[in-house]
Design an enzyme around this catalytic site. Sequence first.
Site, PDB file in Angstrom:
ATOM      1  N   HIS A 141       0.839  -1.193   0.000  1.00  0.00           N
ATOM      2  CA  HIS A 141       0.000   0.000   0.000  1.00  0.00           C
ATOM      3  C   HIS A 141       0.879   1.249   0.000  1.00  0.00           C
ATOM      4  O   HIS A 141       1.988   1.263   0.538  1.00  0.00           O
ATOM      5  CB  HIS A 141      -0.900   0.013   1.246  1.00  0.00           C
ATOM      6  CG  HIS A 141      -1.908  -1.078   1.269  1.00  0.00           C
ATOM      7  ND1 HIS A 141      -3.105  -1.004   0.615  1.00  0.00           N
ATOM      8  CD2 HIS A 141      -1.895  -2.289   1.881  1.00  0.00           C
ATOM      9  CE1 HIS A 141      -3.800  -2.104   0.815  1.00  0.00           C
ATOM     10  NE2 HIS A 141      -3.076  -2.914   1.588  1.00  0.00           N
ATOM     11  N   ALA A 171      10.524 -22.895   6.360  1.00  0.00           N
ATOM     12  CA  ALA A 171       9.275 -22.465   6.994  1.00  0.00           C
ATOM     13  C   ALA A 171       9.476 -21.184   7.798  1.00  0.00           C
ATOM     14  O   ALA A 171      10.551 -20.940   8.357  1.00  0.00           O
ATOM     15  CB  ALA A 171       8.745 -23.579   7.900  1.00  0.00           C
TER      16      ALA A 171
END
Length: 203
Positions: free
Chosen positions: A108, A150
Amino acid sequence: MFKKLDFFLFGWIINWFYPEYYRPKYGYQRYYVLFFQYLVPQKMFRLNPKVKWPVHFTSKVLSPEKITKGILCDPGDNLNNYIQANNGIVFGSNIELGPGVSIISSNHESDNLRAHKKGKSITIGNHVWIGANSTILPEVTIGNNVIIGANSLVNKNIPANSIAVGNPCKVIKQKKKYVENLSELIFNKKIPKKYVAFLNANL
């Protein structure tokens, strides 16, 4: 016998509704599971309805028209994936995303949260495994034959033939050549000619 019956009853439906789904004909995901857990939510309940490959009902794919992908790759097919392709994402072939993986192609604007920043596409090469709960940030390039551990945060480019982990993600070792003979696979439907060289690459 059950595998053939499963393909006969549900496989043709999956192939019809998912023109960009290319996986082993048997032994990957059962077709009745694809029908009830993927196709029904996508087409009947309008969860990711524009995506041309299976997306799990717990996952979200935004701007799928800005995604290009190869075979053996279905972004969003695992649990709780978030794929945001406002600036485009280029996936290679033979890519697996663990549960909870997020791939975010645009941020954004800091002074207007309703607007997204323009930027180059994310690119992910062939033979890539992205571990559970990892996040790939905008404009990143991940090379061929890479494992992302991960819970990693990938905020910069990752070179080919490497294993990278951490927050921020860093290369910890080199990865051996990918050796699986993909040319031996029997697929759910005819593979486009443009992927023949990829399938024969490790011969």
